[in-house]
Design a protein around this motif. Structure first.
Motif: not given
Ligand SMILES: Nc1ncnc2c1ncn2[C@@H]1O[C@H](COP(=O)(O)OP(=O)(O)O)[C@@H](O)[C@H]1O
Ligand SMILES: [Mg+2]
Lengths: 224, 391
Positions: A95-99, A103, A107-108, A110, A119, A155
């Protein structure tokens, strides 16, 4: 659904640190089947999963998924293939920890410029399904391990993939959370998805809804 | 337009707040410095252009033993008889060296009945009664002169030393601000007779004579005729002067260019260094996106939006700041470096000379290079195998 034909994977070929991770693998997984790959650490489970997900290419042999020869596809097509067909739950979640959870989950979707209303509906559905609705706007770094994994599962499911792949899904969970994960898998199995789980957690070996347990050792399949 | 992708790019900028801020800060400073230099350079070019237009077409001086000396005023009649000469104006002027400050003043004698040989003087002289100035022993000085005098404790008055050694005390009646000032405003205007006195000149002599020629094409021919008429004269045409002004300007713009190149180079090194080093976190993110099914060009598009937003904001802010700095604040420091190469710093306004072409040039020299510096390393990372994220 998934066919591994004579697959061999060699890392760092012709270098001093050459490593044969998979040797001559032949395997067929049918649509809707739930397969557990077991084996000691270093036996080649993760390598096999990444070949199925077209994250990498076999050194020898061919990988056919959903009648597509993914091992022969150029990079841009494998990306599209992954987006449409594969839901991957990584061992380290990735995972992107700052999102925020939201968010990360979208991601997949976008690159295909989704319809926002649809969505949001889909995300809310998944959040509810995994009981993390209250964490929608929370940053990943503020979530517990179990919550992080459920975001990772959401996700993996956002594009409604036919194939779900999980690498050591219970490695970082306690028993209670592991059992919850198994419940989720059961639910996904009922939805007729094809599921492959790589694990050495004994919890998975005697489940009645698992179709096959395949054991790997030193890059080879022992029995199936 | 994929607004999710744009949203992702912008949120990435916010997530990397410190780094983004630093990059925008550096980039803005670069654009600010470069565009300030360009604006000042354009302004000086404009200033030069105005000055060149006001140069006398022909200046006649007298040579004695090869040196410039005063010329007899009676020669005007003969000059006026030459075909094509429209007017002949005698000038009384000269440099006065002020030892204490180490600067030269240009003293210019004014006769309010004469036509002024410079348009800029006309405006200053218009409302001044020079007879009154003469009676009161007064002068009008440029702001720069006033400043130098005051720095040397002369309040409203200055003692000139005449050739015979006597002091001549002259009061400052008023100051003026020079509009065209490449030739600087080291200028002192005073009644002709006072100038004659200070320089010890005869009443029938002037410093030189400037001519107006009806047809500019004829300037070289007339210059030749004058040389034949008065073999002891030195005839200077406006194209001769143009060359020396151009030399001054070329020298200045050479310094501009040097500063321009040095600052551009330095800042690009910093920006490139900052931009090209992808942190391991950023590399991991690219790997994750690829594993989730992003194509290389999806990743690069997001990076492009990020870089574009950063460089475009920086460009706008930098140019705005430079406009404000150069034209509103009149470029403190920078202007001093490039305009005042004599010790007497001319005080003048940088004329507004906004040149879209240079701005375009700056735009296309900075933004694409920055975007490339962002895209190329990301592209290298994005083309690696996606299974890196499995490890
Ligand atoms: N990217 C890689 N580069 C080099 N060697 C690798 C790489 N990925 C896996 N290996 C090696 O391949 C073998 C199988 O690894 P892996 O598939 O991760 O096993 P498992 O998931 O069963 O623990 C191991 O010996 C591992 O060191
Ligand atoms: Mg593994």
């Amino acid at each position: 659904m998934i066919e591994c034909k004579n697959i061999t994977k060699v890392f760092n070929q012709n270098k001093r640190n050459e490593q044969t991770a998979l040797k001559n693998i032949n395997l067929e997984i049918k649509s809707g089947e739930l397969v557990v790959l077991k084996g000691a650490s270093g036996s080649g489970k993760s390598t096999l999963l990444s070949l199925i997900a077209a994250l990498s290419k076999p050194t020898i042999g061919e990988m056919v998924v959903d009648d597509k020869r993914v091992s022969k596809m150029p990079d841009n097509f494998t990306a599209m293939f992954r987006r449409q067909n594969i839901g991957f739950i990584f061992q380290k979640y990735n995972l992107i920890s700052t999102l925020s959870s939201y968010e990360n989950i979208i991601l997949p979707t976008i690159p295909s410029n989704p319809d926002e209303i649809e969505l949001d509906k889909r995300v809310d559905e998944l959040l509810k399904m995994f009981d993390i609705t209250s964490k929608k706007e929370s940053h990943i770094k503020n979530l517990s391990g179990g919550e992080q994994q459920r975001v990772a599962i959401a996700r993996a499911l956002i594009n409604n993939p036919k194939i779900i792949i999980a690498d050591e899904p219970t490695a970082n969970l306690d028993e209670k959370l592991s059992l919850e994960f198994i419940d989720i898998i059961k639910e996904l199995k009922q939805q007729k998805r094809t599921i492959i789980i790589a694990t050495h957690d004994p919890l998975f070996f005697n489940l009645d809804f698992v179709d096959r347990v395949i054991e790997m050792k030193d890059g080879q399949i022992l029995c199936s | 337009m994929n607004h999710f992708l744009i949203g992702f790019a912008i949120s990435s900028l916010f997530r990397r707040g410190a780094k983004s801020f630093f990059t925008i800060f550096i980039f803005t400073s670069l654009i600010f410095l470069l565009s300030s230099i360009l604006f000042i350079s354009n302004s000086i070019k404009e200033e030069l252009f105005i000055t060149l237009k006001s140069l006398p077409q022909i200046t006649v001086q007298k040579l004695q033993a090869g040196r410039h000396t005063n010329i007899e005023i009676s020669k005007i009649d003969k000059l006026l008889k030459l075909n094509g000469v429209q007017s002949a104006i005698p000038r009384i002027w000269g440099y006065y060296y002020f030892e204490k400050a180490g600067v030269n003043f240009s003293i210019v004698g004014i006769d309010s009945f004469d036509k002024q040989y410079k348009k800029s003087f006309e405006a200053i002289v218009k409302d001044v009664d020079f007879d009154e100035l003469y009676k009161n022993n007064s002068m009008i000085v440029g702001e720069g002169v006033d400043k130098v005098l005051r720095e040397n404790y002369y309040q409203g008055v200055f003692n000139f030393i005449k050739p015979d050694g006597e002091l001549k005390k002259i009061k400052i009646a008023s100051t003026f601000k020079s509009a065209t000032a490449l030739e600087s405003n080291d200028i002192i205007l005073m009644p002709k007779d006072l100038v004659l006195e200070i320089f010890g000149m005869n009443k029938n002599e002037v410093t030189d004579i400037v001519l107006e020629i009806a047809n500019p094409e004829e300037i070289p021919t007339i210059a030749k005729k004058i040389k034949n008429l008065f073999p002891d004269s030195k005839v200077i045409t406006n194209s001769d002067l143009r060359v020396s002004y151009q030399n001054i300007f070329d020298y200045k713009s050479g310094m501009f260019l040097a500063l321009f190149i040095i600052s551009a180079f330095t800042f690009f090194m910093i920006v490139y260094d900052k931009a090209s080093g992808l942190s391991s976190e950023e590399k991991r993110e690219i790997g994750i996106l690829k594993a989730l099914g992003w194509k290389i060009d999806d990743v690069l598009k997001a990076k492009f939006y990020e870089a574009f937003v950063v460089s475009f904001i920086s460009f706008l802010v930098g140019v705005m700041l430079a406009l404000f700095f150069v034209y509103t604040l009149q470029a403190p420091l920078l202007k001093d470096i490039f305009i005042g190469y004599s010790r007497l710093k001319p005080v003048f306004d940088l004329p507004f000379a906004f040149d879209f072409q240079t701005l375009f040039l700056l735009f296309f020299l900075t933004i694409p290079i920055y975007i490339a510096a962002i895209i190329i390393p990301s592209w290298r990372v994005a083309s690696m195998n996606a299974d890196e994220v499995m490890r």
